[in-house]
Scaffold this motif. Sequence first.
Motif, short mmCIF file in Angstrom:
data_model
loop_
_atom_site.label_atom_id
_atom_site.label_comp_id
_atom_site.label_asym_id
_atom_site.label_seq_id
_atom_site.Cartn_x
_atom_site.Cartn_y
_atom_site.Cartn_z
N TYR A 1 0.82 -1.20 0.00
CA TYR A 1 0.00 0.00 0.00
C TYR A 1 0.86 1.26 0.00
O TYR A 1 1.85 1.35 0.74
CB TYR A 1 -0.90 0.03 1.24
N LEU A 2 0.47 2.21 -0.84
CA LEU A 2 1.04 3.55 -0.78
C LEU A 2 0.20 4.31 0.25
O LEU A 2 -0.93 4.70 -0.03
CB LEU A 2 0.98 4.22 -2.16
N GLN A 3 0.74 4.47 1.46
CA GLN A 3 -0.06 4.94 2.58
C GLN A 3 -0.09 6.45 2.74
O GLN A 3 -1.00 6.98 3.38
CB GLN A 3 0.46 4.30 3.87
N ASN A 4 0.90 7.12 2.18
CA ASN A 4 0.93 8.58 2.35
C ASN A 4 1.81 9.18 1.26
O ASN A 4 2.76 8.55 0.80
CB ASN A 4 1.49 8.94 3.73
N ILE A 5 1.48 10.40 0.85
CA ILE A 5 2.30 11.17 -0.09
C ILE A 5 2.54 12.54 0.52
O ILE A 5 1.60 13.19 1.00
CB ILE A 5 1.60 11.31 -1.46
N ALA A 6 3.78 12.96 0.51
CA ALA A 6 4.15 14.28 1.03
C ALA A 6 4.86 15.07 -0.07
O ALA A 6 5.55 14.49 -0.92
CB ALA A 6 5.06 14.15 2.25
N THR A 7 4.71 16.38 -0.05
CA THR A 7 5.34 17.24 -1.04
C THR A 7 6.06 18.41 -0.37
O THR A 7 5.74 18.78 0.76
CB THR A 7 4.31 17.80 -2.04
N ALA A 8 7.01 18.99 -1.07
CA ALA A 8 7.72 20.18 -0.60
C ALA A 8 8.21 20.96 -1.80
O ALA A 8 8.61 20.37 -2.82
CB ALA A 8 8.89 19.81 0.31
N VAL A 9 8.18 22.28 -1.71
CA VAL A 9 8.66 23.14 -2.79
C VAL A 9 9.48 24.29 -2.20
O VAL A 9 9.30 24.66 -1.03
CB VAL A 9 7.48 23.73 -3.61
#
Length: 369
Positions: free
Chosen positions: A4-12
């Motif tokens: 399972y892909l349980q979480n996605i986080a991003t940063a810019v």
Amino acid sequence: MAAYLQNIATAVPDQIYQQDFLRDKMKEYLSDDRATRSIIHRIYSQSGIEKRHTVVNDFNANGDPRLFFQQDGSVAAPSTGTRNSLYSEHAKKLFVDVARSLITDTPDIEADDITHVITVSCTGFFAPGPGYEIVKQLGLSRSTQRFHLGFMGCFAAFPALKMAKSFCDSQDDAVVLVICLELCSLHFQRSRETDHLISASVFADGGAGALVSNRTPQNNQTVYKLDRFATSIIEQSEDDMAWTIGDTGFDMILSTYVPELIESNLQSALKPLLEAYDTNKDQINHWAIHPGGRAILDKVEKNLGLEVQQLASSRSVLSDYGNMSSATILFVLKHLLDQPMQQSPERVLGMAFGPGLTVESGLFLKQRG
């Protein structure tokens, strides 16, 4: 065993420029004839992009040294070494920021649980690599396995997710961080060639990561079940999308023919993918297409006969962030993951195009725990 892909986080990066501001600056710095100004105006105005993030702050430098756009009106061509030093400085922080967010914001996951770190980038190099920085700064186990996928381009998140699924398939307690980070703006070229102008109009900086494990989602958590992946190559297209190292940065070739190549070959490329997934086009609820540019999304939508809402997430990410190479598809998948579900599960077909011209894709089942 399900992964399972349980979480996605991003940063810019903090620096943001509006697309129309960049359009006018490009016209000011790069064009001294009406024809070139007209080309720049059209490329930027029709890009489908509203704003982009970058580590380059030339237009807000306040007297600090500028990288490209000088105060006397000239455009510099810094060496590859200079650009890579800036990559190392900025990328280390963003890699760690994304990894920290993934661990902090994923239920029931602690730093000690992480078994593998997969990092992805094609816009710079340093060693010890980004995986080392993540392990060191976040206090992960010294035995955490580290892998780096380099110089693969916009489709690289898919091989990384494939690798993460393989680790989970072979190790019951595997908890894998996948971090894609690109600083594309560091490789701006002061060229008036149309291909270079197109690249300058779409590429941007950003990072995104995914946490993948075998753990069954709990408490109504919305996740992606990783189903299957597939690869296809569009023949005789390797000269239309390429990425080489030069003396003044990395040279991205993004031919004006790419959207047409994708349109004319999409059905033949998609057929073996759908066969591998044992499904058909009409059974896909959402299409997470890498927004390499507005023309690519237009061609995909027309060629596949998709409804406008089926590419809404791809267009939203393009508008707000531009093309961040390998990180971009994770931004799209996060946008879709955050949307309310109409049914469970929902089938999401993700697809990205990169050097080759290579088509990488994955079938994701969006579902609640």
